[in-house]
Design an enzyme around this catalytic site. Sequence first.
Site, PDB file in Angstrom:
ATOM      1  N   GLU A   1       3.031  -3.937 -16.414  1.00  0.00           N
ATOM      2  CA  GLU A   1       2.130  -5.085 -16.324  1.00  0.00           C
ATOM      3  C   GLU A   1       0.898  -4.867 -17.195  1.00  0.00           C
ATOM      4  O   GLU A   1       0.347  -3.764 -17.238  1.00  0.00           O
ATOM      5  CB  GLU A   1       1.717  -5.312 -14.856  1.00  0.00           C
ATOM      6  CG  GLU A   1       0.835  -6.545 -14.686  1.00  0.00           C
ATOM      7  CD  GLU A   1       0.664  -6.979 -13.235  1.00  0.00           C
ATOM      8  OE1 GLU A   1       1.367  -6.447 -12.353  1.00  0.00           O
ATOM      9  OE2 GLU A   1      -0.179  -7.871 -13.002  1.00  0.00           O
TER      10      GLU A   1
ATOM     11  N   ASP B   1       0.111 -10.678 -17.333  1.00  0.00           N
ATOM     12  CA  ASP B   1      -0.688 -11.307 -16.276  1.00  0.00           C
ATOM     13  C   ASP B   1      -1.851 -12.029 -16.956  1.00  0.00           C
ATOM     14  O   ASP B   1      -2.677 -11.395 -17.619  1.00  0.00           O
ATOM     15  CB  ASP B   1      -1.180 -10.224 -15.306  1.00  0.00           C
ATOM     16  CG  ASP B   1      -1.898 -10.807 -14.101  1.00  0.00           C
ATOM     17  OD1 ASP B   1      -2.816 -11.631 -14.297  1.00  0.00           O
ATOM     18  OD2 ASP B   1      -1.562 -10.424 -12.962  1.00  0.00           O
TER      19      ASP B   1
ATOM     20  N   TYR C   1       0.973  -1.278  -5.301  1.00  0.00           N
ATOM     21  CA  TYR C   1      -0.080  -1.001  -6.284  1.00  0.00           C
ATOM     22  C   TYR C   1      -0.789   0.323  -6.066  1.00  0.00           C
ATOM     23  O   TYR C   1      -1.619   0.719  -6.850  1.00  0.00           O
ATOM     24  CB  TYR C   1      -1.065  -2.143  -6.493  1.00  0.00           C
ATOM     25  CG  TYR C   1      -1.352  -3.041  -5.338  1.00  0.00           C
ATOM     26  CD1 TYR C   1      -0.931  -4.371  -5.399  1.00  0.00           C
ATOM     27  CD2 TYR C   1      -2.056  -2.614  -4.217  1.00  0.00           C
ATOM     28  CE1 TYR C   1      -1.198  -5.234  -4.361  1.00  0.00           C
ATOM     29  CE2 TYR C   1      -2.314  -3.480  -3.181  1.00  0.00           C
ATOM     30  CZ  TYR C   1      -1.890  -4.784  -3.258  1.00  0.00           C
ATOM     31  OH  TYR C   1      -2.156  -5.621  -2.233  1.00  0.00           O
TER      32      TYR C   1
ATOM     33  N   HIS D   1       2.290  -1.492 -12.095  1.00  0.00           N
ATOM     34  CA  HIS D   1       1.035  -1.210 -12.785  1.00  0.00           C
ATOM     35  C   HIS D   1       1.177   0.182 -13.383  1.00  0.00           C
ATOM     36  O   HIS D   1       1.462   1.126 -12.639  1.00  0.00           O
ATOM     37  CB  HIS D   1      -0.141  -1.235 -11.815  1.00  0.00           C
ATOM     38  CG  HIS D   1      -0.387  -2.573 -11.191  1.00  0.00           C
ATOM     39  ND1 HIS D   1      -1.387  -2.804 -10.274  1.00  0.00           N
ATOM     40  CD2 HIS D   1       0.241  -3.772 -11.367  1.00  0.00           C
ATOM     41  CE1 HIS D   1      -1.370  -4.077  -9.913  1.00  0.00           C
ATOM     42  NE2 HIS D   1      -0.389  -4.678 -10.545  1.00  0.00           N
TER      43      HIS D   1
ATOM     44  N   ASP E   1     -10.509  -8.243 -12.803  1.00  0.00           N
ATOM     45  CA  ASP E   1      -9.280  -8.455 -12.045  1.00  0.00           C
ATOM     46  C   ASP E   1      -9.504  -9.111 -10.695  1.00  0.00           C
ATOM     47  O   ASP E   1      -9.180  -8.560  -9.653  1.00  0.00           O
ATOM     48  CB  ASP E   1      -8.516  -7.125 -11.872  1.00  0.00           C
ATOM     49  CG  ASP E   1      -7.112  -7.343 -11.304  1.00  0.00           C
ATOM     50  OD1 ASP E   1      -6.709  -8.509 -11.127  1.00  0.00           O
ATOM     51  OD2 ASP E   1      -6.434  -6.337 -11.036  1.00  0.00           O
TER      52      ASP E   1
ATOM     53  N   ARG F   1       0.818  -1.203   0.000  1.00  0.00           N
ATOM     54  CA  ARG F   1       0.000   0.000   0.000  1.00  0.00           C
ATOM     55  C   ARG F   1       0.865   1.272   0.000  1.00  0.00           C
ATOM     56  O   ARG F   1       0.350   2.378   0.116  1.00  0.00           O
ATOM     57  CB  ARG F   1      -0.966   0.000   1.193  1.00  0.00           C
ATOM     58  CG  ARG F   1      -1.834  -1.250   1.236  1.00  0.00           C
ATOM     59  CD  ARG F   1      -3.076  -1.080   2.074  1.00  0.00           C
ATOM     60  NE  ARG F   1      -3.858   0.083   1.661  1.00  0.00           N
ATOM     61  CZ  ARG F   1      -4.669   0.120   0.606  1.00  0.00           C
ATOM     62  NH1 ARG F   1      -4.796  -0.940  -0.152  1.00  0.00           N
ATOM     63  NH2 ARG F   1      -5.343   1.200   0.322  1.00  0.00           N
TER      64      ARG F   1
ATOM     65  N   HIS G   1      -5.291 -10.870 -16.012  1.00  0.00           N
ATOM     66  CA  HIS G   1      -5.572  -9.525 -16.523  1.00  0.00           C
ATOM     67  C   HIS G   1      -5.864  -9.525 -18.023  1.00  0.00           C
ATOM     68  O   HIS G   1      -6.801  -8.864 -18.466  1.00  0.00           O
ATOM     69  CB  HIS G   1      -4.405  -8.585 -16.229  1.00  0.00           C
ATOM     70  CG  HIS G   1      -4.159  -8.364 -14.771  1.00  0.00           C
ATOM     71  ND1 HIS G   1      -3.128  -7.595 -14.299  1.00  0.00           N
ATOM     72  CD2 HIS G   1      -4.814  -8.819 -13.671  1.00  0.00           C
ATOM     73  CE1 HIS G   1      -3.153  -7.596 -12.978  1.00  0.00           C
ATOM     74  NE2 HIS G   1      -4.152  -8.328 -12.569  1.00  0.00           N
TER      75      HIS G   1
ATOM     76  N   HIS H   1      -8.334 -12.623  -9.123  1.00  0.00           N
ATOM     77  CA  HIS H   1      -7.518 -13.816  -9.374  1.00  0.00           C
ATOM     78  C   HIS H   1      -8.168 -15.047  -8.755  1.00  0.00           C
ATOM     79  O   HIS H   1      -8.791 -14.955  -7.698  1.00  0.00           O
ATOM     80  CB  HIS H   1      -6.130 -13.652  -8.769  1.00  0.00           C
ATOM     81  CG  HIS H   1      -5.375 -12.480  -9.320  1.00  0.00           C
ATOM     82  ND1 HIS H   1      -4.051 -12.261  -9.036  1.00  0.00           N
ATOM     83  CD2 HIS H   1      -5.742 -11.464 -10.147  1.00  0.00           C
ATOM     84  CE1 HIS H   1      -3.642 -11.170  -9.656  1.00  0.00           C
ATOM     85  NE2 HIS H   1      -4.649 -10.662 -10.325  1.00  0.00           N
TER      86      HIS H   1
ATOM     87  N   HIS I   1       7.722  -6.375  -7.322  1.00  0.00           N
ATOM     88  CA  HIS I   1       6.469  -5.679  -7.637  1.00  0.00           C
ATOM     89  C   HIS I   1       6.422  -4.361  -6.881  1.00  0.00           C
ATOM     90  O   HIS I   1       6.591  -4.324  -5.669  1.00  0.00           O
ATOM     91  CB  HIS I   1       5.280  -6.567  -7.253  1.00  0.00           C
ATOM     92  CG  HIS I   1       4.005  -6.205  -7.941  1.00  0.00           C
ATOM     93  ND1 HIS I   1       3.457  -4.951  -7.884  1.00  0.00           N
ATOM     94  CD2 HIS I   1       3.167  -6.944  -8.710  1.00  0.00           C
ATOM     95  CE1 HIS I   1       2.331  -4.944  -8.592  1.00  0.00           C
ATOM     96  NE2 HIS I   1       2.136  -6.137  -9.106  1.00  0.00           N
TER      97      HIS I   1
ATOM     98  N   GLU J   1       0.159 -15.434  -8.456  1.00  0.00           N
ATOM     99  CA  GLU J   1      -0.468 -14.421  -7.580  1.00  0.00           C
ATOM    100  C   GLU J   1      -1.873 -14.908  -7.258  1.00  0.00           C
ATOM    101  O   GLU J   1      -2.830 -14.130  -7.256  1.00  0.00           O
ATOM    102  CB  GLU J   1      -0.550 -13.077  -8.306  1.00  0.00           C
ATOM    103  CG  GLU J   1       0.796 -12.497  -8.689  1.00  0.00           C
ATOM    104  CD  GLU J   1       0.648 -11.215  -9.473  1.00  0.00           C
ATOM    105  OE1 GLU J   1      -0.113 -11.204 -10.456  1.00  0.00           O
ATOM    106  OE2 GLU J   1       1.265 -10.216  -9.091  1.00  0.00           O
TER     107      GLU J   1
ATOM    108  N   HIS K   1       2.731 -13.365 -15.000  1.00  0.00           N
ATOM    109  CA  HIS K   1       1.982 -13.567 -13.762  1.00  0.00           C
ATOM    110  C   HIS K   1       0.937 -14.628 -14.092  1.00  0.00           C
ATOM    111  O   HIS K   1       0.029 -14.373 -14.888  1.00  0.00           O
ATOM    112  CB  HIS K   1       1.278 -12.281 -13.321  1.00  0.00           C
ATOM    113  CG  HIS K   1       2.195 -11.311 -12.642  1.00  0.00           C
ATOM    114  ND1 HIS K   1       1.803 -10.032 -12.338  1.00  0.00           N
ATOM    115  CD2 HIS K   1       3.468 -11.463 -12.169  1.00  0.00           C
ATOM    116  CE1 HIS K   1       2.813  -9.412 -11.731  1.00  0.00           C
ATOM    117  NE2 HIS K   1       3.832 -10.245 -11.618  1.00  0.00           N
TER     118      HIS K   1
HETATM  119 ZN    ZN Z   1      -4.519  -8.591 -10.673  1.00  0.00          ZN
HETATM  120 FE    FE Z   2      -0.282  -9.447 -11.738  1.00  0.00          FE
HETATM  121 FE    FE Z   3       0.359  -6.626 -10.375  1.00  0.00          FE
END
Ligand code: ZN
Ligand code: FE
Ligand code: FE
Length: 276
Positions: free
Chosen positions: A142, A176, A70, A107, A224, A37, A179, A226, A67, A256, A211
């Site tokens: 990504e 991904d 996000y 991202h 989105d 975060r 995604h 997963h 990564h 993920e 991913h």
């Molecule tokens: Zn995702």
């Molecule tokens: Fe991802």
């Molecule tokens: Fe990601």
Amino acid sequence: MIYIGSHISAAKGYAAMGKQALKLGADTFAFFTRNPRGGKAKAIDEKDVENFLKIAKEHHFGRLVAHAPYTMNACAAKEDIRAFAKEMMTEDLARMEYTPGNYYNFHPGSHVGQGSEAGIAMIAELLNEVLKPEQTTTVLLETMAGKGSEVGRNFEELQAILERVELKDKMGVCLDTCHVWDGGYDIVHDLDGVLAEFDKIIGLDKLKAIHLNDSMNPLGSHKDRHEKIGEGQIGLSAMERIINHPKLQGLPFVLETPNDDAGWAKEIELLRKLHR
Ligand code: ZN
Ligand code: FE
Ligand code: FE
């Protein structure tokens, strides 16, 4: 061959991540460069990094796929949020050099109503400010599901960013599977066609990492969410075709999926069994 791993907590440092990867049967992994975060990154302990590099070398790890948090938004409407993104990425890239030659995935951002054109320009501008000719890290954009105002919802948007970046050899793409499926690319019935399109628009030489996630939602849903490998709308036989695709060999595949460590270990074992 392929490398397979999952996300691993960075809370206990690099050597602990390496040991955890081995426990899971992984030979690559992803980790958040700081609290997902946002917030402050932990100080680098050089001895810890050295121990990790030993483990990675001894066990023939593939490249890591770090990564970015996000919450980082390189194309926010507010200037201070963009400045924070620049600061975080600058710091993260400096830290990445302690483990040379790996990937830093992020991202691209959300344009929050400014339009994707404006978003693309801001993301490229930030990259042109933070990338350095001497860095050994490759920065990955990504592929996004296209929820809300996400930039990177299709291959054209990613390419539009890439073509504006000056240090092109420092950039790549992380695909991904959840995604792109949610974004409308039918990797279940036409994996060859999707990869051909990627090649035509971006170039498969830019595809550096996968991913590997199943999706809770149907093709083109832009959601989105997963799902565990084989338990979603993409399904196990498509996953098997993906990991065995000749054009994807040699890449790191990062899970993920919504799992605990035991779940990831099981998925890694399953994927190794399915890989020919
Ligand atoms: Zn995702
Ligand atoms: Fe991802
Ligand atoms: Fe990601």
